[in-house]
Design an enzyme around this catalytic site. Sequence first.
Site, PDB file in Angstrom:
ATOM      1  N   SER A  37     -22.018 -29.898 -54.933  1.00 35.12           N
ATOM      2  CA  SER A  37     -20.831 -29.990 -54.246  1.00 35.12           C
ATOM      3  C   SER A  37     -20.779 -31.504 -53.619  1.00 35.12           C
ATOM      4  CB  SER A  37     -21.291 -28.994 -52.624  1.00 35.12           C
ATOM      5  OG  SER A  37     -20.988 -28.245 -53.308  1.00 35.12           O
ATOM      6  N   HIS A  75     -16.305 -28.979 -59.696  1.00 37.85           N
ATOM      7  CA  HIS A  75     -16.498 -28.305 -58.602  1.00 37.85           C
ATOM      8  C   HIS A  75     -16.131 -27.245 -58.397  1.00 37.85           C
ATOM      9  CE1 HIS A  75     -17.178 -28.854 -53.938  1.00 37.85           C
ATOM     10  NE2 HIS A  75     -18.037 -28.035 -54.152  1.00 37.85           N
ATOM     11  N   GLU A 111     -12.564 -28.936 -58.551  1.00 36.46           N
ATOM     12  CA  GLU A 111     -12.450 -30.574 -58.535  1.00 36.46           C
ATOM     13  C   GLU A 111     -13.158 -30.615 -59.722  1.00 36.46           C
ATOM     14  OE1 GLU A 111     -12.465 -32.935 -53.971  1.00 36.46           O
ATOM     15  OE2 GLU A 111     -14.169 -31.189 -54.759  1.00 36.46           O
ATOM     16  N   ASN A 160     -15.358 -31.421 -49.864  1.00 33.15           N
ATOM     17  CA  ASN A 160     -16.168 -31.766 -48.975  1.00 33.15           C
ATOM     18  C   ASN A 160     -16.390 -32.762 -47.811  1.00 33.15           C
ATOM     19  OD1 ASN A 160     -16.753 -28.677 -49.368  1.00 33.15           O
ATOM     20  ND2 ASN A 160     -18.022 -30.005 -51.290  1.00 33.15           N
TER      21      ASN A 160
HETATM   22  N1  LIG Z   1     -21.842 -21.966 -52.109  1.00 29.41           N
HETATM   23  C1  LIG Z   1     -21.015 -22.938 -51.986  1.00 29.41           C
HETATM   24  O1  LIG Z   1     -19.735 -22.749 -50.734  1.00 29.41           O
HETATM   25  C2  LIG Z   1     -20.442 -23.856 -52.830  1.00 29.41           C
HETATM   26  C3  LIG Z   1     -19.080 -24.689 -52.974  1.00 29.41           C
HETATM   27  C4  LIG Z   1     -19.565 -25.326 -54.144  1.00 29.41           C
HETATM   28  C5  LIG Z   1     -20.249 -25.479 -55.318  1.00 29.41           C
HETATM   29  N2  LIG Z   1     -20.832 -25.209 -54.509  1.00 29.41           N
HETATM   30  C6  LIG Z   1     -22.640 -25.415 -55.173  1.00 29.41           C
HETATM   31  O2  LIG Z   1     -23.084 -24.172 -56.471  1.00 29.41           O
HETATM   32  C7  LIG Z   1     -24.539 -25.226 -56.608  1.00 29.41           C
HETATM   33  C8  LIG Z   1     -25.042 -23.885 -56.398  1.00 29.41           C
HETATM   34  O3  LIG Z   1     -24.355 -23.063 -54.977  1.00 29.41           O
HETATM   35  P1  LIG Z   1     -24.962 -21.653 -55.013  1.00 29.41           P
HETATM   36  O4  LIG Z   1     -24.207 -21.589 -53.073  1.00 29.41           O
HETATM   37  O5  LIG Z   1     -25.181 -20.563 -56.012  1.00 29.41           O
HETATM   38  O6  LIG Z   1     -26.004 -21.722 -54.191  1.00 29.41           O
HETATM   39  P2  LIG Z   1     -27.395 -20.294 -53.661  1.00 29.41           P
HETATM   40  O7  LIG Z   1     -28.342 -20.811 -53.214  1.00 29.41           O
HETATM   41  O8  LIG Z   1     -26.636 -19.283 -53.715  1.00 29.41           O
HETATM   42  O9  LIG Z   1     -28.046 -20.143 -55.711  1.00 29.41           O
HETATM   43  C9  LIG Z   1     -28.434 -20.911 -55.995  1.00 29.41           C
HETATM   44  C10 LIG Z   1     -30.240 -20.521 -57.006  1.00 29.41           C
HETATM   45  O10 LIG Z   1     -30.048 -21.116 -58.595  1.00 29.41           O
HETATM   46  C11 LIG Z   1     -31.307 -20.896 -58.630  1.00 29.41           C
HETATM   47  N3  LIG Z   1     -32.091 -22.156 -59.314  1.00 29.41           N
HETATM   48  C12 LIG Z   1     -33.008 -23.172 -58.494  1.00 29.41           C
HETATM   49  N4  LIG Z   1     -33.711 -23.465 -59.396  1.00 29.41           N
HETATM   50  C13 LIG Z   1     -33.394 -23.437 -60.653  1.00 29.41           C
HETATM   51  C14 LIG Z   1     -33.753 -23.757 -61.678  1.00 29.41           C
HETATM   52  N5  LIG Z   1     -34.499 -24.820 -61.410  1.00 29.41           N
HETATM   53  N6  LIG Z   1     -33.301 -23.007 -63.074  1.00 29.41           N
HETATM   54  C15 LIG Z   1     -32.755 -22.204 -62.768  1.00 29.41           C
HETATM   55  N7  LIG Z   1     -31.790 -21.592 -61.572  1.00 29.41           N
HETATM   56  C16 LIG Z   1     -32.319 -22.000 -60.370  1.00 29.41           C
HETATM   57  C17 LIG Z   1     -31.918 -19.891 -57.246  1.00 29.41           C
HETATM   58  O11 LIG Z   1     -32.786 -19.535 -57.702  1.00 29.41           O
HETATM   59  C18 LIG Z   1     -30.449 -19.340 -56.974  1.00 29.41           C
HETATM   60  O12 LIG Z   1     -30.367 -18.081 -58.107  1.00 29.41           O
HETATM   61  C19 LIG Z   1     -25.033 -25.879 -55.343  1.00 29.41           C
HETATM   62  O13 LIG Z   1     -24.824 -27.165 -56.037  1.00 29.41           O
HETATM   63  C20 LIG Z   1     -24.352 -26.119 -54.713  1.00 29.41           C
HETATM   64  O14 LIG Z   1     -23.588 -28.067 -53.366  1.00 29.41           O
HETATM   65  C21 LIG Z   1     -21.549 -24.202 -53.802  1.00 29.41           C
END
Ligand SMILES: NC(=O)c1ccc[n+]([C@@H]2O[C@H](COP(=O)([O-])OP(=O)(O)OC[C@H]3O[C@@H](n4cnc5c(N)ncnc54)[C@H](O)[C@@H]3O)[C@@H](O)[C@H]2O)c1
Length: 292
Positions: free
Chosen positions: A120, A141, A153, A191
């Site tokens: 993000s 993104h 994005e 963001n």
């Molecule tokens: N939440 C949002 O609204 C949003 C929107 C766009 C982008 N993002 C981005 O997407 C990414 C994930 O966010 P999210 O909301 O899904 O988080 P989340 O906490 O729901 O999920 C993250 C997942 O990654 C896993 N993980 C951590 N370390 C790992 C590893 N070494 N190998 C494999 N898996 C691993 C965790 O176990 C978890 O299941 C981040 O970079 C976040 O910034 C989030």
Amino acid sequence: MEPIRKVGVVGAGQMGRGIAHVVALSGYDVAINDLSKEAYDAAVGAITKNLTRQASKGKITEDEKNAALGRISFAENYEGFSDADLVIEAATEDETVKRKIFVAVCPFLKPDAILATNTSSISITRLAATTDRPERFIGMHFMNPVPVMELVEMIRGIATDDATFARSRELVSSLGKTIAVSEDFPAFMVNRILLPMINEAVYTLYEGVGSVDAIDTAMRLGANHPMGPLQLADFIGLDTCLSIMQVLYEGLADSKYRPCPLLVKYVEAGWLGRKSNRGFYDYRGDEPMPTR
Ligand SMILES: NC(=O)c1ccc[n+]([C@@H]2O[C@H](COP(=O)([O-])OP(=O)(O)OC[C@H]3O[C@@H](n4cnc5c(N)ncnc54)[C@H](O)[C@@H]3O)[C@@H](O)[C@H]2O)c1
């Protein structure tokens, strides 16, 4: 160049499962990796529920739902990505975590496979530099929830080549998404604009200007936002919100991006929003209850 047939997804959280959902529904094979099989099983459970909802609304057929589920598999380790044409990293928003993943995953990838990150906020150029393929590395993104939100994005790092950009763009378009191209600046466009507003809403709460309910009602009815900023923060995940603010604060070196101490405290308490059943709202009952 071979067309993209198989996509690997690292991280089966809110975003990884959403990406896997749309990618599988668009006809690509998907292998998902996470730290445990339980995380994968939870993701498949959520994807099944969401596909079932789409089928019940007539947006997709039962056959399409079943075919999509049939294309999703578990990658216990990165060997499962050895035949992938594209790997999308969607793990926790933490640069150290992401760097470790890229270093570990690269030796298993086909030489011409593209590596994308769903970060993000973190610099695409800096993440690309930890890989063996900065020219085939790109920011992709997706927005949350992925099956519903139309925008992606796309961010090129300084080394991303034209072929990678073109192939990635084609893949994203084939998912039915609309692309907005951003330069590689902290938190890109959505963001950069959205998170300071959410952080300001937390300051408004912290300073006692209004309650959770008052702040969210004010922005829903006064600014015509579909969701209040605190509700949206819970939806994004408070840990992710804090990480993005830290990247903005450090990357742009401007005090206006200072994360609100209350946001820091919530994350320290493990109150991460919907995913932990408590954030600015408590989700354990039938209806979300404001906590302040
Ligand atoms: N939440 C949002 O609204 C949003 C929107 C766009 C982008 N993002 C981005 O997407 C990414 C994930 O966010 P999210 O909301 O899904 O988080 P989340 O906490 O729901 O999920 C993250 C997942 O990654 C896993 N993980 C951590 N370390 C790992 C590893 N070494 N190998 C494999 N898996 C691993 C965790 O176990 C978890 O299941 C981040 O970079 C976040 O910034 C989030």
